[in-house]
Design a protein around this motif. Structure first.
Motif, PDB file in Angstrom:
ATOM      1  N   UNK A   1      33.899  55.622  78.766  1.00  0.00           N
ATOM      2  CA  UNK A   1      35.193  56.318  78.648  1.00  0.00           C
ATOM      3  C   UNK A   1      34.894  57.779  77.931  1.00  0.00           C
ATOM      4  N   UNK A   2      34.363  57.727  76.948  1.00  0.00           N
ATOM      5  CA  UNK A   2      33.683  59.228  76.278  1.00  0.00           C
ATOM      6  C   UNK A   2      32.806  58.769  75.290  1.00  0.00           C
ATOM      7  N   UNK A   3      32.239  59.967  74.663  1.00  0.00           N
ATOM      8  CA  UNK A   3      31.202  59.593  73.712  1.00  0.00           C
ATOM      9  C   UNK A   3      31.769  59.595  72.416  1.00  0.00           C
ATOM     10  N   UNK A   4      32.605  60.468  71.827  1.00  0.00           N
ATOM     11  CA  UNK A   4      33.432  60.526  70.728  1.00  0.00           C
ATOM     12  C   UNK A   4      34.832  61.003  70.802  1.00  0.00           C
ATOM     13  N   UNK A   5      35.622  60.069  69.944  1.00  0.00           N
ATOM     14  CA  UNK A   5      37.024  60.440  69.880  1.00  0.00           C
ATOM     15  C   UNK A   5      37.488  60.760  68.417  1.00  0.00           C
ATOM     16  N   UNK A   6      38.080  61.758  68.013  1.00  0.00           N
ATOM     17  CA  UNK A   6      38.390  61.921  66.620  1.00  0.00           C
ATOM     18  C   UNK A   6      39.823  62.043  66.899  1.00  0.00           C
ATOM     19  N   UNK A   7      40.600  60.920  66.346  1.00  0.00           N
ATOM     20  CA  UNK A   7      42.008  60.806  66.726  1.00  0.00           C
ATOM     21  C   UNK A   7      42.924  61.320  65.671  1.00  0.00           C
ATOM     22  N   UNK A   8      44.290  61.350  66.189  1.00  0.00           N
ATOM     23  CA  UNK A   8      45.359  61.801  65.098  1.00  0.00           C
ATOM     24  C   UNK A   8      45.171  60.791  64.097  1.00  0.00           C
ATOM     25  N   UNK A   9      45.606  61.651  62.720  1.00  0.00           N
ATOM     26  CA  UNK A   9      45.562  60.982  61.773  1.00  0.00           C
ATOM     27  C   UNK A   9      44.121  60.828  60.751  1.00  0.00           C
ATOM     28  N   UNK A  10      43.025  61.007  61.524  1.00  0.00           N
ATOM     29  CA  UNK A  10      41.873  61.291  60.896  1.00  0.00           C
ATOM     30  C   UNK A  10      41.884  62.754  60.343  1.00  0.00           C
ATOM     31  N   UNK A  11      40.837  62.931  59.541  1.00  0.00           N
ATOM     32  CA  UNK A  11      40.919  64.325  58.755  1.00  0.00           C
ATOM     33  C   UNK A  11      39.661  64.366  57.978  1.00  0.00           C
ATOM     34  N   UNK A  12      39.100  65.823  58.475  1.00  0.00           N
ATOM     35  CA  UNK A  12      38.004  66.179  57.486  1.00  0.00           C
ATOM     36  C   UNK A  12      36.755  65.732  57.821  1.00  0.00           C
ATOM     37  N   UNK A  13      36.523  64.958  58.997  1.00  0.00           N
ATOM     38  CA  UNK A  13      35.413  64.131  59.115  1.00  0.00           C
ATOM     39  C   UNK A  13      34.157  65.374  59.838  1.00  0.00           C
ATOM     40  N   UNK A  14      33.048  64.835  59.745  1.00  0.00           N
ATOM     41  CA  UNK A  14      31.796  65.873  60.253  1.00  0.00           C
ATOM     42  C   UNK A  14      30.817  65.189  61.136  1.00  0.00           C
ATOM     43  N   UNK A  15      30.453  65.766  62.177  1.00  0.00           N
ATOM     44  CA  UNK A  15      29.578  65.207  63.301  1.00  0.00           C
ATOM     45  C   UNK A  15      28.281  66.390  63.493  1.00  0.00           C
ATOM     46  N   UNK A  16      27.343  66.043  63.166  1.00  0.00           N
ATOM     47  CA  UNK A  16      26.178  67.053  62.727  1.00  0.00           C
ATOM     48  C   UNK A  16      24.898  66.636  63.438  1.00  0.00           C
ATOM     49  N   UNK A  17      24.001  67.422  64.088  1.00  0.00           N
ATOM     50  CA  UNK A  17      22.755  67.191  64.458  1.00  0.00           C
ATOM     51  C   UNK A  17      22.596  66.000  65.368  1.00  0.00           C
ATOM     52  N   UNK A  18      23.473  66.183  66.174  1.00  0.00           N
ATOM     53  CA  UNK A  18      23.313  64.868  67.129  1.00  0.00           C
ATOM     54  C   UNK A  18      23.409  65.021  68.552  1.00  0.00           C
ATOM     55  N   UNK A  19      23.124  64.170  69.643  1.00  0.00           N
ATOM     56  CA  UNK A  19      23.142  64.418  70.752  1.00  0.00           C
ATOM     57  C   UNK A  19      24.346  63.508  71.650  1.00  0.00           C
ATOM     58  N   UNK A  20      25.084  64.127  72.345  1.00  0.00           N
ATOM     59  CA  UNK A  20      26.246  63.544  73.077  1.00  0.00           C
ATOM     60  C   UNK A  20      26.000  63.657  74.383  1.00  0.00           C
ATOM     61  N   UNK A  21      25.658  62.694  75.164  1.00  0.00           N
ATOM     62  CA  UNK A  21      25.217  62.910  76.628  1.00  0.00           C
ATOM     63  C   UNK A  21      25.390  61.991  77.604  1.00  0.00           C
ATOM     64  N   UNK A  22      25.657  62.098  78.893  1.00  0.00           N
ATOM     65  CA  UNK A  22      25.883  61.190  79.843  1.00  0.00           C
ATOM     66  C   UNK A  22      26.922  60.101  79.677  1.00  0.00           C
ATOM     67  N   UNK A  23      27.939  60.516  79.169  1.00  0.00           N
ATOM     68  CA  UNK A  23      28.998  59.447  78.963  1.00  0.00           C
ATOM     69  C   UNK A  23      30.092  59.846  80.282  1.00  0.00           C
ATOM     70  N   UNK A  24      30.909  58.853  80.552  1.00  0.00           N
ATOM     71  CA  UNK A  24      31.964  58.961  81.590  1.00  0.00           C
ATOM     72  C   UNK A  24      33.103  59.441  80.944  1.00  0.00           C
ATOM     73  N   UNK A  25      33.694  60.672  81.572  1.00  0.00           N
ATOM     74  CA  UNK A  25      34.885  61.379  80.761  1.00  0.00           C
ATOM     75  C   UNK A  25      34.249  62.520  79.781  1.00  0.00           C
ATOM     76  N   UNK A  26      35.010  62.701  78.815  1.00  0.00           N
ATOM     77  CA  UNK A  26      34.482  64.013  77.888  1.00  0.00           C
ATOM     78  C   UNK A  26      33.586  63.464  76.941  1.00  0.00           C
ATOM     79  N   UNK A  27      32.547  64.349  76.623  1.00  0.00           N
ATOM     80  CA  UNK A  27      31.463  64.240  75.590  1.00  0.00           C
ATOM     81  C   UNK A  27      32.408  63.811  74.412  1.00  0.00           C
ATOM     82  N   UNK A  28      33.404  64.834  73.810  1.00  0.00           N
ATOM     83  CA  UNK A  28      33.909  64.599  72.527  1.00  0.00           C
ATOM     84  C   UNK A  28      35.560  65.021  73.054  1.00  0.00           C
TER      85      UNK A  28
END
Length: 204
Positions: free
Chosen positions: A45-72
């Motif tokens: 479906x996608x690699x990462x979803x940061x949804x409404x109501x989540x806050x101040x999360x961090x995503x660092x030093x990672x690879x997001x690849x070959x997902x169907x749909x959006x990477x993030x």
């Protein structure tokens, strides 16, 4: 995949997240979590979803690849995405929808099926010091939104346009190097303002 709901200050480090619908999903009430040094790939479906109501999360030093749909996909506020490689996803590399004050910085975003970064109905987001190339549509496309900042990026050899601001209002687009597109900027006046550098050749 991993789903977090109402999680606080959780660290996810060094994992491979693959073969799920969404590789990593942060839901409402989740604050100040960290995804570090992970590989998120081959999800349906996608690699990462940061949804409404989540806050101040961090995503660092990672690879997001070959997902169907959006990477993030970013729909929450005040998230930071830094030092990521986002590539080979079938949709956009990043899609910001209704999110605000998020940071995409020092990422390499390439060979995604649609835009490198698409911004829609989003406000006061920062796209800083990234490299975007060979995405299947535009480099950075502002479909709609207010006061988004696109500063100091290298945007090269995407299929259609380098930076498209035809739908943005009050955008701050400065000090970008834009190379090797059929159309470098929309509207074209951006090519001669804000310290942007434009060339027609592909120097890769």
């Amino acid at each position: 995949g991993i789903v977090m709901s109402n999680a606080k200050a959780v660290v996810v480090r060094g994992l491979s997240l693959k073969g799920a619908g969404e590789g990593f999903s942060i839901r409402a009430g989740s604050v100040s979590n960290l995804l570090d040094a992970c590989r998120v790939f081959s999800n349906s479906f996608r690699g990462i979803e940061d949804e409404p109501g989540a806050r101040a999360n961090r995503y660092v030093d990672s690879e997001i690849f070959a997902n169907a749909g959006e990477g993030i996909r970013i729909r929450g506020p005040v998230a930071v995405f830094s030092n990521l490689r986002v590539y080979g996803n079938t949709g956009h590399g990043f899609k910001i929808t209704n999110g605000f004050t998020n940071y995409i910085k020092r990422c390499v975003i390439y060979s995604n099926g649609s835009n490198g970064i698409r911004v829609q109905n989003a406000t006061n987001n920062f796209v800083l010091n990234n490299t975007l190339f060979r995405n299947g549509n535009g480099g950075v496309v502002l479909m709609s939104g207010l006061a988004n900042r696109i500063v100091n990026n290298v945007i090269q050899s995407n299929t259609t346009v380098g930076v498209d601001n035809t739908g943005g209002t009050g955008s701050d687009i400065r000090f970008n190097v834009v190379i090797g597109h059929t159309t470098q900027f929309l509207p074209g006046a951006l090519a001669t303002s804000g310290g942007n550098i434009v060339a027609t050749a592909d120097f890769s």
